[in-house]
Write an enzyme that holds these catalytic residues in place. Structure first.
Site, PDB file in Angstrom:
ATOM      1  N   ARG A 174      -0.234  14.613  12.527  1.00 48.50           N
ATOM      2  CA  ARG A 174      -0.144  14.298  11.330  1.00 48.50           C
ATOM      3  C   ARG A 174       0.167  15.724  11.063  1.00 48.50           C
ATOM      4  O   ARG A 174      -0.554  15.121   9.784  1.00 48.50           O
ATOM      5  CB  ARG A 174      -0.275  13.259  10.993  1.00 48.50           C
ATOM      6  CG  ARG A 174      -0.762  11.610  11.274  1.00 48.50           C
ATOM      7  CD  ARG A 174      -1.017  10.595  10.628  1.00 48.50           C
ATOM      8  NE  ARG A 174      -0.820  10.374   9.916  1.00 48.50           N
ATOM      9  CZ  ARG A 174      -0.553   8.934   9.068  1.00 48.50           C
ATOM     10  NH1 ARG A 174      -1.708   8.550   9.038  1.00 48.50           N
ATOM     11  NH2 ARG A 174       0.113   8.361   8.058  1.00 48.50           N
TER      12      ARG A 174
ATOM     13  N   ARG B 184      -8.526  -0.504   4.151  1.00 49.01           N
ATOM     14  CA  ARG B 184      -8.618   0.390   3.896  1.00 49.01           C
ATOM     15  C   ARG B 184      -6.987  -0.260   3.040  1.00 49.01           C
ATOM     16  O   ARG B 184      -6.044   0.449   2.205  1.00 49.01           O
ATOM     17  CB  ARG B 184      -8.317   1.352   4.711  1.00 49.01           C
ATOM     18  CG  ARG B 184      -9.154   2.360   4.967  1.00 49.01           C
ATOM     19  CD  ARG B 184      -9.382   3.468   5.840  1.00 49.01           C
ATOM     20  NE  ARG B 184      -8.305   3.703   5.154  1.00 49.01           N
ATOM     21  CZ  ARG B 184      -8.303   5.688   5.534  1.00 49.01           C
ATOM     22  NH1 ARG B 184      -9.239   6.208   6.665  1.00 49.01           N
ATOM     23  NH2 ARG B 184      -7.297   6.622   4.763  1.00 49.01           N
TER      24      ARG B 184
ATOM     25  N   LYS C 277       0.809  -0.958   0.342  1.00 48.96           N
ATOM     26  CA  LYS C 277      -0.064   0.538   0.223  1.00 48.96           C
ATOM     27  C   LYS C 277       0.679   1.343  -0.277  1.00 48.96           C
ATOM     28  O   LYS C 277       0.662   1.539  -1.168  1.00 48.96           O
ATOM     29  CB  LYS C 277      -1.037  -0.118   1.139  1.00 48.96           C
ATOM     30  CG  LYS C 277      -1.091   1.270   1.224  1.00 48.96           C
ATOM     31  CD  LYS C 277      -2.652   1.321   2.860  1.00 48.96           C
ATOM     32  CE  LYS C 277      -1.834   1.584   4.433  1.00 48.96           C
ATOM     33  NZ  LYS C 277      -1.537   3.118   4.069  1.00 48.96           N
ATOM     34  N   ASN C 278       2.093   1.685   0.977  1.00 51.33           N
ATOM     35  CA  ASN C 278       2.445   2.302   1.087  1.00 51.33           C
ATOM     36  C   ASN C 278       3.697   2.442   0.048  1.00 51.33           C
ATOM     37  O   ASN C 278       3.979   3.893  -0.154  1.00 51.33           O
ATOM     38  CB  ASN C 278       3.085   2.933   2.193  1.00 51.33           C
ATOM     39  CG  ASN C 278       2.369   2.320   3.050  1.00 51.33           C
ATOM     40  OD1 ASN C 278       0.675   2.589   3.124  1.00 51.33           O
ATOM     41  ND2 ASN C 278       2.684   2.680   4.593  1.00 51.33           N
TER      42      ASN C 278
ATOM     43  N   CYS D  76      -5.555  12.852  12.076  1.00 50.11           N
ATOM     44  CA  CYS D  76      -6.250  11.219  11.876  1.00 50.11           C
ATOM     45  C   CYS D  76      -6.510  10.874  13.105  1.00 50.11           C
ATOM     46  O   CYS D  76      -5.879  11.134  14.258  1.00 50.11           O
ATOM     47  CB  CYS D  76      -5.545  10.950  10.452  1.00 50.11           C
ATOM     48  SG  CYS D  76      -4.850   9.313  10.892  1.00 50.11           S
TER      49      CYS D  76
ATOM     50  N   ASP E  88       3.304   0.693  12.246  1.00 45.31           N
ATOM     51  CA  ASP E  88       2.165   0.043  11.161  1.00 45.31           C
ATOM     52  C   ASP E  88       2.109  -1.944  11.551  1.00 45.31           C
ATOM     53  O   ASP E  88       1.255  -1.590  11.497  1.00 45.31           O
ATOM     54  CB  ASP E  88       2.865   0.259   9.516  1.00 45.31           C
ATOM     55  CG  ASP E  88       2.036   1.184   9.716  1.00 45.31           C
ATOM     56  OD1 ASP E  88       1.387   2.328  10.091  1.00 45.31           O
ATOM     57  OD2 ASP E  88       2.329   1.935   7.961  1.00 45.31           O
TER      58      ASP E  88
HETATM   59  C1  UD1 Z   1       4.009   6.861   6.413  1.00 41.61           C
HETATM   60  C2  UD1 Z   1       3.060   5.902   6.104  1.00 41.61           C
HETATM   61  C3  UD1 Z   1       2.081   4.876   7.579  1.00 41.61           C
HETATM   62  C4  UD1 Z   1       3.335   5.395   8.127  1.00 41.61           C
HETATM   63  C5  UD1 Z   1       4.047   6.400   8.433  1.00 41.61           C
HETATM   64  C6  UD1 Z   1       5.098   5.619   9.765  1.00 41.61           C
HETATM   65  C7  UD1 Z   1       2.058   5.892   3.913  1.00 41.61           C
HETATM   66  C8  UD1 Z   1       1.437   6.151   2.769  1.00 41.61           C
HETATM   67  N1  UD1 Z   1       1.650   6.415   5.408  1.00 41.61           N
HETATM   68  O1  UD1 Z   1       2.807   7.645   7.281  1.00 41.61           O
HETATM   69  O2  UD1 Z   1       1.267   3.730   7.134  1.00 41.61           O
HETATM   70  O3  UD1 Z   1       2.626   4.829  10.005  1.00 41.61           O
HETATM   71  O4  UD1 Z   1       4.410   6.442   7.378  1.00 41.61           O
HETATM   72  O5  UD1 Z   1       5.964   4.862   9.070  1.00 41.61           O
HETATM   73  O6  UD1 Z   1       2.639   5.330   3.242  1.00 41.61           O
HETATM   74  N2  UD1 Z   1       5.611  14.669  10.975  1.00 41.61           N
HETATM   75  C9  UD1 Z   1       5.305  15.751  11.678  1.00 41.61           C
HETATM   76  N3  UD1 Z   1       5.967  16.579  11.088  1.00 41.61           N
HETATM   77  C10 UD1 Z   1       5.464  16.603   9.227  1.00 41.61           C
HETATM   78  C11 UD1 Z   1       5.590  15.098   8.441  1.00 41.61           C
HETATM   79  C12 UD1 Z   1       5.634  13.984  10.192  1.00 41.61           C
HETATM   80  O7  UD1 Z   1       5.638  16.548  12.525  1.00 41.61           O
HETATM   81  O8  UD1 Z   1       5.466  17.404   8.201  1.00 41.61           O
HETATM   82  C13 UD1 Z   1       5.766  13.528  11.879  1.00 41.61           C
HETATM   83  C14 UD1 Z   1       4.355  12.414  12.432  1.00 41.61           C
HETATM   84  O9  UD1 Z   1       3.556  13.666  13.300  1.00 41.61           O
HETATM   85  C15 UD1 Z   1       4.307  11.108  13.114  1.00 41.61           C
HETATM   86  C16 UD1 Z   1       5.580  11.124  12.094  1.00 41.61           C
HETATM   87  O10 UD1 Z   1       6.471  12.502  11.484  1.00 41.61           O
HETATM   88  O11 UD1 Z   1       4.625  11.829  14.405  1.00 41.61           O
HETATM   89  C17 UD1 Z   1       6.408  10.038  11.271  1.00 41.61           C
HETATM   90  O12 UD1 Z   1       5.502  10.831  10.157  1.00 41.61           O
HETATM   91  P1  UD1 Z   1       5.872  10.453   8.733  1.00 41.61           P
HETATM   92  O13 UD1 Z   1       7.131   8.897   8.160  1.00 41.61           O
HETATM   93  O14 UD1 Z   1       5.682  11.743   7.631  1.00 41.61           O
HETATM   94  O15 UD1 Z   1       4.301   9.849   8.351  1.00 41.61           O
HETATM   95  P2  UD1 Z   1       3.304   9.489   7.330  1.00 41.61           P
HETATM   96  O16 UD1 Z   1       4.135   9.594   5.585  1.00 41.61           O
HETATM   97  O17 UD1 Z   1       2.185  10.337   6.953  1.00 41.61           O
END
Ligand code: UD1
Length: 426
Positions: free
Chosen positions: A121, A397, A22-23, A116, A305
């Site tokens: 996030r 999902r 998925k990711n 979410c 995850d």
């Molecule tokens: C992706 C994955 C999700 C997985 C996560 C962490 C997809 C579609 N989803 O989500 O399944 O759980 O990586 O491995 O690939 N953060 C900030 N600011 C930002 C971005 C992130 O503070 O601009 C924080 C988030 O709140 C969280 C952490 O960084 O605490 C990790 O987030 P991130 O690695 O960005 O996860 P996603 O890309 O949303």
């Protein structure tokens, strides 16, 4: 409304062809809009998050054709630069489209994704990086307006190795002027898959899988054909299920290296793991060893995850396990449900103390997010008696035919329409 009915205690035996990731699929589908002409992507899982992404591409003007697990995308007619609020609300990772649209040199409007169910996030890292590449970004009334002048490569150092931010920067800089260097980049295997797809289309991306990714912009990308990697989280979920129930399962399409810390954690928990040609075999007598301390971390650390599924597996361990969640604030939502099944878990902030019990019992439980839902299914597979799991839409999902896959392994599980519940909610 759907519900999942499980009669527990069956051991699991057989082969699983692990679904496409998925990711990895989501950013690669977004990347397809950078290619002129028709691009073909294979091994796309049949899950609702992918359905949302394909609808999003259609709304932007792409022609999308689905043929089994393959998708053909033609983005020549891309004509809309507004990502509807409903789509962003349905799937937070719609934000990944931003970098790709900017790369096409378009002005974009997208609603702010907000938090979410698993955590706040924020997307500050995405926006800060895109600004550094030259995008003019304004946030107003819950919307993000991005004016794409010609983007230019930059040296970007992420405060945290965010997966989505790393992907957005790679997408935005694939056809930008000059070279972009991303430091403290996320190292997840899905980033390597994105690099593989983009390079197959003529991009110049290197370093994915390390903490420094370099993207040298090229004028345009050509179309290509690509096969998505196996889903390491789906594989890990079936492993946790097998170790919890006992049995012998061959997971086709995954490697030890590909699932990294999940493999080591299953070994530490007493599962017999073997790497074989074309996949991994897990055998277990159903006896789970406790894990003193398991902490979720960015790759190559233990993935958040998989935390709910492994925490669930540890509920029947022979001793006490400590699990610490460091990535998302709200990822213990399965715990209150597991208590109904007889688990013994207490939490202190972001730490769960799990005392193993010998039996879990069937119960009526509610999934509140995707991985919590998967965790409840595997608890129900081990539990004595019948369980009813609600919130199945969350599970669909991310899992392609989870009930069919587990049934083929010998589980007594089915997803059914819950007519009574539907009437009650009218
Ligand atoms: C992706 C994955 C999700 C997985 C996560 C962490 C997809 C579609 N989803 O989500 O399944 O759980 O990586 O491995 O690939 N953060 C900030 N600011 C930002 C971005 C992130 O503070 O601009 C924080 C988030 O709140 C969280 C952490 O960084 O605490 C990790 O987030 P991130 O690695 O960005 O996860 P996603 O890309 O949303």
């Amino acid at each position: 409304m759907l519900k999942c009915v499980v009669n527990g205690s069956n051991k699991l035996y057989g082969d699983v062809r692990v679904q496409g990731s998925k990711n990895a699929s989501l950013p690669i589908l977004a990347a397809a809009i950078l290619c002129e002409g028709e691009t073909v992507i294979h091994n796309i899982p049949d899950i609702t998050d992918i359905g949302i992404m394909l609808n999003l591409l259609r709304e932007l003007g792409c022609k999308v054709t689905e043929e089994g697990k393959s998708v053909i995308i033609n983005s020549m007619e891309l004509n809309c630069m507004y990502v509807r609020d409903e789509l962003v609300a349905q799937m937070r990772s719609s934000i990944i489209i931003l970098g790709a649209l900017l790369s096409r040199g378009q002005d974009v409007k997208i609603s702010y994704p907000g938090g979410c169910s698993i955590g706040l996030r924020p997307i500050d890292l995405h926006l800060k990086a895109l600004k550094k590449l030259g995008a003019d970004i304004r946030e107003e009334n819950g919307y993000i307006f991005c004016k794409a002048t010609r983007l230019k490569g930059a040296d970007i150092s992420l405060d945290f190795p965010s997966v989505g931010a790393t992907e957005n920067i790679i997408l935005a800089s694939a056809t930008a002027e000059g070279t972009c260097v991303i430091r403290n980049a996320a190292k997840e295997p899905e980033i390597i898959d994105l690099q593989g797809y983009l390079n197959a289309c003529g991009a110049r991306v290197s370093g994915a899988g390390t903490d420094t990714v370099t993207v040298t912009g090229v004028p345009k990308l050509r179309c290509s054909e690509y096969t998505i990697m196996a889903d390491r989280i789906a594989a890990g979920t079936y492993m946790a299920a097998c170790h919890m129930t006992g049995g012998d399962v061959f997971l086709r399409g995954v490697t030890r290296e590909g699932i990294g810390a999940i493999y080591d954690t299953m070994l530490a928990a007493g599962a017999d793991m073997r790497e074989q040609r074309d996949g991994l075999r897990i055998s277990s007598d159903g006896r789970v060893k406790p894990i003193d301390k398991l902490t979720t971390m960015p790759y190559p650390g233990f993935p958040t995850d998989m935390q709910p599924q492994i925490s669930t597996m540890l509920c029947v361990a022979d001793g006490v396990s400590i699990v610490k969640e460091t990535i998302f604030e709200n990822r213990f939502r399965h715990i209150v449900q597991l208590l109904k099944m007889g688990a013994d878990i207490t939490t202190e902030g972001n730490t769960a103390i799990i005392k193993g019990v010998s039996h879990l019992y069937g119960a009526r439980v509610y999934a509140e997010d995707l991985r919590a839902g998967a965790a409840l299914i595997i608890a129900a597979l081990r539990a004595e008696g019948q369980s009813e799991i609600y919130g199945v839409n969350y599970i669909l999902r991310g899992y392609d035919d989870i009930d069919g896959t587990l049934r083929a392994l010998g589980a007594d599980i089915k997803i059914v329409e819950n007519i009574k519940e539907e009437r009650a909610s009218v």
